[in-house]
Structures are given as C-alpha cells and as structure tokens.
Motif scaffolding. Sequence first.
Motif, mmCIF file in Angstrom:
data_model
loop_
_atom_site.group_PDB
_atom_site.id
_atom_site.type_symbol
_atom_site.label_atom_id
_atom_site.label_comp_id
_atom_site.label_asym_id
_atom_site.label_seq_id
_atom_site.Cartn_x
_atom_site.Cartn_y
_atom_site.Cartn_z
ATOM 1 N N SER A 54 0.590 -1.112 0.093
ATOM 2 C CA SER A 54 -0.017 -0.135 -0.217
ATOM 3 C C SER A 54 0.614 1.157 -0.102
ATOM 4 O O SER A 54 0.569 2.481 -0.656
ATOM 5 N N HIS A 63 -17.152 -1.259 5.027
ATOM 6 C CA HIS A 63 -15.639 -1.330 5.119
ATOM 7 C C HIS A 63 -15.471 -3.013 5.930
ATOM 8 O O HIS A 63 -16.586 -3.455 6.386
ATOM 9 N N GLY A 64 -14.235 -3.639 5.188
ATOM 10 C CA GLY A 64 -14.310 -4.558 5.982
ATOM 11 C C GLY A 64 -13.151 -4.526 7.004
ATOM 12 O O GLY A 64 -12.732 -4.120 6.633
ATOM 13 N N ARG A 70 -10.777 -6.744 7.968
ATOM 14 C CA ARG A 70 -9.453 -7.228 7.403
ATOM 15 C C ARG A 70 -9.065 -6.462 6.462
ATOM 16 O O ARG A 70 -7.779 -6.570 5.588
ATOM 17 N N ASP A 71 -9.832 -5.352 6.199
ATOM 18 C CA ASP A 71 -8.599 -4.390 4.867
ATOM 19 C C ASP A 71 -7.616 -3.910 5.431
ATOM 20 O O ASP A 71 -7.761 -3.606 6.299
ATOM 21 N N GLU A 72 -6.893 -4.771 4.914
ATOM 22 C CA GLU A 72 -5.321 -4.303 4.856
ATOM 23 C C GLU A 72 -4.822 -2.482 4.192
ATOM 24 O O GLU A 72 -3.681 -2.280 4.552
ATOM 25 N N TRP A 102 -7.304 1.578 7.194
ATOM 26 C CA TRP A 102 -7.630 1.318 8.523
ATOM 27 C C TRP A 102 -9.066 1.560 8.964
ATOM 28 O O TRP A 102 -9.764 2.483 8.707
ATOM 29 N N SER A 136 -12.611 4.842 8.255
ATOM 30 C CA SER A 136 -13.990 5.404 8.014
ATOM 31 C C SER A 136 -14.219 5.527 9.688
ATOM 32 O O SER A 136 -15.633 6.402 9.069
#
Length: 105
Positions: free
Chosen positions: A5, A44-45, A47-49, A52, A56
């Motif tokens: 990222s 928003h998941g 496990r979103d990498e 953060w 959100s």
Amino acid sequence: DLLRSRWLLRSYLGGTPEEAPEAYRLASAYGQVSSETPPFLLFHGERDELVWIAQSERFSLRLAEHGVPATGLLGPGVLEGLARRDRAGTKFRSGHVVVCGGAPG
C-alpha cells in the motif's frame, strides 16, 4: 502488506505526503466534505489491509459534523457478504445498522 500500500499510494500520488502534499489533500474525501455533500453509504471490511477502520470512523464523524446522513456496514468479508446476501452488518455509527439479505429481527 499484500497490496504494498505505501508503494501503491506513493506511485499513484507522485511521492510521499511530504513530497506531494497537494496530491494527498485532493485525493482525500475527508477534506472535501461540506453541508452540500450527498448522503453516504460506507462499507468497510474488518480485514481491510489498505484502509484502517479508524479512517472510516473518522470520515463518518466528519460527515456528521456537517450534517451529512451516513450509514455504515462493517464486517468480515463485507463485500462478499453483500454479493451473497447472507451476512448481517454490525453497528458502525450512531445506531445505523445495515442487514444484508433481510430485515432485522
């Protein structure tokens, strides 16, 4: 970091935040919020990498500061859950709950 990222953002925005502050400012929805902003549906998941959950939550609060209605969906595999319509959302902000696949209760 599966998506690399930092490299991705620096490549896309033309450098680090210090090297390209205007590009980062323009790329951020946070600074663009006003009372004219339309309502938001936030996904928003857990496990979103890349993004953060705190980002959100911060954005959700920013929308509220400007009186912008917002509903959020937080959960494991949130997008997969929407596609299959078999997972319920969880509380995100201000009592808003989104349920996939049916009404609550």
